[in-house]
Design an enzyme around this catalytic site. Structure first.
Site, PDB file in Angstrom:
ATOM      1  N   SER A 673      -7.654  36.911 -29.561  1.00 14.60           N
ATOM      2  CA  SER A 673      -8.141  36.006 -30.430  1.00 14.60           C
ATOM      3  C   SER A 673      -8.044  37.025 -32.004  1.00 14.60           C
ATOM      4  CB  SER A 673      -9.161  35.534 -30.339  1.00 14.60           C
ATOM      5  OG  SER A 673      -9.808  34.518 -31.208  1.00 14.60           O
ATOM      6  N   ASP A 762      -4.457  25.965 -25.909  1.00 17.39           N
ATOM      7  CA  ASP A 762      -5.270  26.581 -26.805  1.00 17.39           C
ATOM      8  C   ASP A 762      -5.563  25.805 -28.271  1.00 17.39           C
ATOM      9  OD1 ASP A 762      -6.839  28.119 -28.369  1.00 17.39           O
ATOM     10  OD2 ASP A 762      -5.458  29.948 -28.273  1.00 17.39           O
ATOM     11  N   HIS A 794      -8.322  28.891 -24.872  1.00 11.40           N
ATOM     12  CA  HIS A 794      -8.351  29.977 -25.690  1.00 11.40           C
ATOM     13  C   HIS A 794      -8.578  31.320 -24.878  1.00 11.40           C
ATOM     14  CE1 HIS A 794      -8.242  32.008 -29.633  1.00 11.40           C
ATOM     15  NE2 HIS A 794      -9.499  32.501 -29.322  1.00 11.40           N
TER      16      HIS A 794
END
EC number: 3.4.19.1
Length: 819
Positions: A673, A762, A794
């Site tokens: 991320s 995601d 995610h």
């Protein structure tokens, strides 16, 4: 004889490992689950790992031979070897929750645990119970039940306050009814099937989730998906059918109807969370009326029921009437504490007017995690008002209380009392502010005003005692411990907690109030014999590991920088005591957390411990902008992402090199991320620093992300440093700024071999963002490898995905570190 909760006669299994008797078709689902650009689980690198499963094929053929794609035997053998050790680490259970109940024979403990089931690609949930005995010499013993009980198919299990009843909820995987089971110590008392026309699945997500018994143990309040809204129906010719049409015709089909906003990542396909109460004797379910659909409810609790006063359902509510931004990991969504009166009498059509909804926190932009004190005099809640008001997805929190009226009559406005305020610039060694993810269901000591909670404190997680009247905060977990501590439950005035570190598996601890060696009041902690047995390979791999927290001074301190942002950052250095035995440092992994407003605490991670055990040192960097260091440091990053955070990471790596604990020729970098944003930035801004990289669902280009992510406001806030620039239609200037601050702006300099791990589902950082960067690297001839997981979002945290990701990370890093 003491009652042990594992004696609930629930249909169960006590096998906590692989179910090797599963049919061969389950294996096939495992093998053909993933889609890869590079070889998948069905191909040669994984052939030896699956051989023991494939051997079960009744045909007697070795299907693995058919999967060979000609990779060299050395690589094939490495996958086989690494997979065996990784499986040992992945198999370690997590201690998730605990409940303590008092009886004539002493305290009873019930623990909720979970464990990865690779073959089923799910988490096994099970419970383990024990009897707590306080010995005459002040020691504490836990007498564990002989076996844990797997809660097969259970979405949630919640004991009643007395411990005499156990609620088990089983959510359906299709349009079937939701099952509610009420168990006593010897049998199933009641079972209710709640059809979809009443409500959908119960929320057990840890955010909207709220399952609360009333004090009489006759009703349970909970949050579930509202019933499906009507959709247009068409007959076999395509003619529209009116809702009340009696003409069944010879066939019909349903259209999709109007699209509705959802709460983004992890909530795709989930309907609006709504509030319900079930009578556990009759099974009657009552939808709570009077709550506008613009409010998404969660975290419900019951108000005190005393002196015949009115009883209320108190809950957190998030407004989503215009635009629902992603809410997962995002504390900056405005919310409030609401109350609505509940009566168990037959509901009337005008109940919504008779029992209006009350907003108890009108004067503050955020309120969640409501809890009533034991005597019912106070309502306590957590606030993320700093996050809401600033725009940061998570920030320093505050704690507040409201005096609850003894007559049950709520005033028009409530007086909110600050208990813990936001800390901007903490002094060294002092309380850095509040950073909680939730509160215990019963967080109170017997004095009625001392609340126990767990919070981040720099690079650790600690347990605090908070005096609700004075606001005094004291540390209950050992102040000299660099381990992370998490309170699970209270046993009267004692604490049951779990403690771990990057090199130590989770251990159960029991804390009592007492006097320290100097005669001062203190918490005295005892080790509890663990009911969990860890494999010899895991313990051997951890036995030589050590860790310490490094303080890294900030070099470029500008005049406009807030005082709290000038303090040193921290990095957790994990290494083997045998490192440098041959005169060389072990290869180093720079580990970067996401967020950016998150933190990497000194706690145990199965996958990271696995990487340590195969010979990697780790530098886990908490750059400025992380939680746990005060609001000044956190707010110094927005508007400077891609520069300040990158400099902090390079500063930490260079600091390790200068200390002689890192070999400059064998440094890798790993992040997901925003940690992936930093990973791809670092290989562009410092192209000669890292020999290999791995990025999990990375943010590579904010300009292309802003129009398709569930949190477009994140792009604006982190790029500009405030919320005022946000718009649904970014300008050319906005897009230019996003691009300049993104890793893709440095793509021309990248030469580091990089592994990408991407989830197709995601919604936070959609997969196209990673693919654009990958294709740009391929175009310029940089070596890349990509694994795509079609059913992951995610976090990439489904068991098979987690396993496969870190197996490939290990082999990828080994290749370039020549380990």
């Amino acid at each position: 004889m003491a009652r042990i909760f594992s004696h609930y006669p629930i249909t169960c299994s006590t096998n906590l490992g692989f179910d090797l008797s599963s049919s061969h078709r389950h294996l096939r689902r495992l093998l053909f689950r993933s889609t890869f650009i590079t070889p998948s689980l069905t191909q040669s690198p994984y052939k030896n790992w699956i051989r023991r499963f494939v051997a079960m094929d009744s045909s007697g053929t070795d299907s693995a031979k058919e999967l060979h794609v000609g990779l060299d035997p050395t690589t094939e053998e490495e996958y086989a070897t690494q997979s065996k050790l990784l499986q040992e680490f992945i198999n370690i259970p997590s201690i998730d929750k605990a409940w303590i109940f008092n009886s004539d024979s002493g305290s009873q403990a019930m623990f909720a645990l979970s464990q990865a089931n690779l073959l089923a690609n799910k988490k096994k949930k099970f419970m383990l119970s024990g009897h707590i005995s306080n010995e005459s010499n002040q020691s504490v013993n836990f007498h564990w039940a002989p076996f844990p009980i797997e809660m097969t198919g259970a979405s949630a299990f919640v004991p009643s306050p007395s411990g005499l009843k156990l609620l088990v909820i089983r959510n359906p995987e299709n349009e079937s009814p939701t099952k509610f089971e009420i168990w006593n110590s010897s049998q199933l008392e009641k079972e209710f099937h709640i059809p979809q026309k009443v409500h959908g699945s119960v929320y057990v997500d840890g955010w909207f989730e709220g399952i609360s018994w009333d004090s009489d143990e006759t009703h349970v309040a909970y949050v579930a998906e509202e019933p499906s809204r009507p959709k247009p129906t068409f007959d076999h010719l395509g003619y529209y059918k009116k809702e009340n049409s009696l003409d069944k015709g010879i066939g019909s089909w349903k259209g999709e109807g109007d699209w509705e906003e959802e709460w983004g990542e992890a909530y795709a396909g989930k309907r609006q969370p709504a509030l319900f109460v079930i009578n556990v004797d009759s099974g009657e379910v009552e939808p709570i009326k009077g709550i506008p659909r613009s409010i998404s409810v969660g975290q419900v609790v019951w108000s005190p029921n005393s002196n015949g006063s009115a009883q209320y359902l108190v809950f957190a509510g998030w407004l989503g009437d215009k635009r629902k931004f992603g809410i997962k990991y995002c504390y900056n969504r405005p919310c409030a504490i609401y109350a609505i009166k509940f009566t168990s009498d037959e509901p009337k059509d005008d109940d919504a007017n008779e029992f209006p909804i009350h907003n108890l926190t009108k004067s503050i932009s955020s309120g969640f995690c409501p809890r009533f004190s034991k005597d019912g005099k106070f309502l306590v809640f957590v606030s993320a008002k700093t996050a809401v008001d600033s725009g940061a997805h998570w920030a320093t929190e505050s704690l507040h209380r409201i005096d609850w009226p003894s007559d049950g009559k709520l005033p028009e406005s409530t007086n909110i009392v600050d208990v813990i305020q936001v800390v901007n610039c903490p002094k060294d060694g002092c309380f850095p502010g509040l950073y909680v993810t939730g509160l215990l269901s019963d967080p109170w000591l017997s004095d009625g005003h001392s609340l126990m909670l767990s919070t981040y404190w720099r690079s650790c997680r600690v347990i605090l005692s908070v005096n609700l009247l004075s606001g005094e905060v004291s540390r209950a977990s050992p102040s000299d411990s660099d381990y992370s501590w998490n309170a699970l439950a209270l046993d009267g005035d004692s604490i049951v907690a779990v403690s771990s570190s990057p090199v130590s598996v989770p251990e159960i601890k029991y804390g009592k109030k007492g006097l320290d060696s100097a005669g001062k009041p203190s918490w005295l902690w005892s080790n509890i014999q663990s009911p969990i047995r860890y494999s010899e390979k895991v313990m051997a791999g951890l036995s030589s590991l050590q860790f310490k927290i490094l303080k890294v001074p900030i070099s470029d301190v500008s005049e406009g920088l807030a005082e709290g942002a000038k303090n040193p950052i921290e990095a957790i250095y994990v290494s083997s005591s045998k490192s440098k035995e041959n005169g060389k440092c072990d290869p180093l992994i720079a580990v970067l957390h996401g967020g950016p407003h998150s933190v990497s605490p000194c706690s145990f991670s199965r996958t990271m411990a696995y990487l340590s055990s195969i010979g990697y040192s780790q530098l886990i960097i908490n750059y400025r902008g992380s939680l746990g260091y005060g609001e000044d440091a956190l707010q110094s990053l927005p508007g400077k992402v891609g520069s300040q955070d990158v400099k902090d990471c390079l500063l930490a790596v260079d600091h390790a090199i200068e200390m002689g604990i890192a070999d400059p020729s064998r440094i890798t970098v790993l992040g997901g991320s925003h940690g992936g944003f930093l990973t791809t930035h670092l290989i562009g801004q410092a192209p000669d620093k890292f020999v290999a990289a791995a990025a999990r669902n990375p943010v590579c280009n904010m300009a292309s992300m802003v129009g398709i992510t569930d949190i477009p406001d994140w792009c604006f806030f982190e790029a500009y440093g405030d919320q005022s620039h946000y718009t649904e239609a970014p300008s050319a200037e906005d897009l230019s700024r996003f691009h300049q601050m993104s890793p893709i702006s440095h793509i021309s300099k990248v030469k580091t071999p990089t592994l990408f791990l991407l989830g197709t589902k995601d919604l936070r950082v959609p997969i196209s963002n990673g693919f654009q960067y990958v294709r740009a690297l391929k175009e310029k001839g940089v070596e890349v490898k990509v694994l795509v997981f079609p059913n992951d979002n995610h976090p990439l945290d489904r068991p098979q995905t987690d396993y496969e990701s870190f197996l490939n990370i290990a082999v990828w890093f080994n290749k370039y570190c020549k380990l």
